[in-house]
Write an enzyme that holds these catalytic residues in place. Sequence first.
Site, PDB file in Angstrom:
ATOM      1  N   GLU A 112      33.478  35.169 -88.175  1.00  0.00           N
ATOM      2  CA  GLU A 112      34.513  35.983 -88.838  1.00  0.00           C
ATOM      3  C   GLU A 112      35.827  35.569 -88.192  1.00  0.00           C
ATOM      4  OE1 GLU A 112      34.113  38.056 -91.270  1.00  0.00           O
ATOM      5  OE2 GLU A 112      31.939  38.281 -91.296  1.00  0.00           O
ATOM      6  N   CYS A 168      42.931  40.799 -88.708  1.00  0.00           N
ATOM      7  CA  CYS A 168      42.571  39.561 -89.409  1.00  0.00           C
ATOM      8  C   CYS A 168      42.958  39.662 -90.871  1.00  0.00           C
ATOM      9  CB  CYS A 168      41.082  39.285 -89.242  1.00  0.00           C
ATOM     10  SG  CYS A 168      40.031  40.669 -89.746  1.00  0.00           S
TER      11      CYS A 168
END
Length: 472
Positions: A240, A274
């Site tokens: 990720e 993110c």
Amino acid sequence: MAFTHTIDGKGETSEKAFDVINPATAQPFAKCPDASRAQLDAAVAAARKAFGPWSRKSFAERRALIAEFAHALAKRIDGIGPVLTQEQGKPLGQAKWEIGGAVHELEAMCNMELGTQLIRNDGKHRVELVYHPLGVVGAITPWNFPIILAAHKIAHGLYAGNTMVLKPSPYTPLATLLMGEAGRDTLPPGVLNIVAGGNDLGGWMTEHPGIDRISFTGSVATGKRVMASASGTLKRVTLELGGNDPAIVLEDANADQIVPSLFRGAFLNAGQICMAVKRVYAPEKLYEPLVAGLTKLALSHRVGNGMEPDVEMGPVQNKMQFDKVMNLIEDTKRHKSVRITAGGHSLNQPGYFIAPTVVADADDGMRLVREEQFGPVLPVLKYKDVDDAVRRANDTRFGLCASVWTEDYERGAEIARRVEAGTVWVNHHVGSEADMPFGGFKESGLGRELGTMGLASYMEPQVVKIPLRSGS
Ligand code: NAD
């Protein structure tokens, strides 16, 4: 307060320790034990020993124990919250909200099951798909949301029947070590081991022969290193990684209504998410109202030490990130055509504070637009038509998330499907939900967390083909 690793259900310290710095003061405020390679080996051995009995429990049994862990964590919110604020920088209310969110995710993610699936029964054969736990998971987390990102890995990693060794970022290890204490009280020894250390510890994990799968959240550069290192033992890997999320505003959007959501999507956690909004594409007609609205909110946003009441945004988490964001701001200023309508400077006080910054008349070639800023700086770009906006939104090596803002939701969905990103929201940006698989296109990652897809990624699928007697 003493901080200890959790190894085989017990608290352990280390011979060595390192300083943890409070980004609001730029001063060390606590020591963290620095796990040795022998301690990692002990944690892996404990996880291997615990794997057999844990993997043989049913989903319902594991769900019940993970729920007890979640309750133990919930009881510690007031104790862990201030530690999270001091090491990470986020305001105390947001730190407690993160831990509360982790409690919720631990429960919500364990509400699904992957039972045996029938692939085919054609009268001659019954073909089944069975899912098995993988073994020991090595989980590695970053410094922006240490607790909720650990919770995602713990929830599905353990629920699938695996055991775990989890390593937090050396910038924010302490709240995660306290999370381990909740595990000691509720989970069988060895099921959840939490060890803190430097980046070396992460490298030892990715090459460790006793670890079967790596669940990594962090930067693209480290993700590539993790994948290379894990190839030596062919570990299963999910990555990720970073993002450079575009928000595309359509002509029919209501600028006044969407500005607060856009602002929150870009500046929550000082932009260190993110999936934060990292570029806004606005049509000519709405360009100035959007810039004005974002600028107004940026100028009135209360920035300060997260332990003080009413603070809305804390500092950037560490010196390296602060320097990187300031460097992007300096580079932006060299482009004479841009207008910095809010911020554009650090705060004149100790700590890694950057004023919320809005950059108007940004252009596609600027580093601020091409790179992941991961900080409180938002470029706003002008577009002529939607095709132009979609093309420019996709012109990046990242592909984590994106959003489309419009009053026409179905048209928004059509445009969303043309954006190359793992999640695209209509009239929203930022957030994860237990049943929505999360991950990136292109260099934003590999594989998915959350949802049944995420659960399956912690398991090994097996096909069983069984002949049928005639008439059965
Ligand atoms: P980072 O890659 O520097 O570090 C992440 C973790 O990896 C830390 O625990 C670190 O100690 C460890 N590590 C460092 N070198 C290693 C190595 N060689 N082998 C194994 N582990 C190693 O990332 P960061 O700066 O902590 O986090 C910020 C980045 O994370 C941003 O790019 C952000 O977008 C990304 N992120 C992604 C998601 C997502 O879900 N996609 C979520 C949060 C953050």
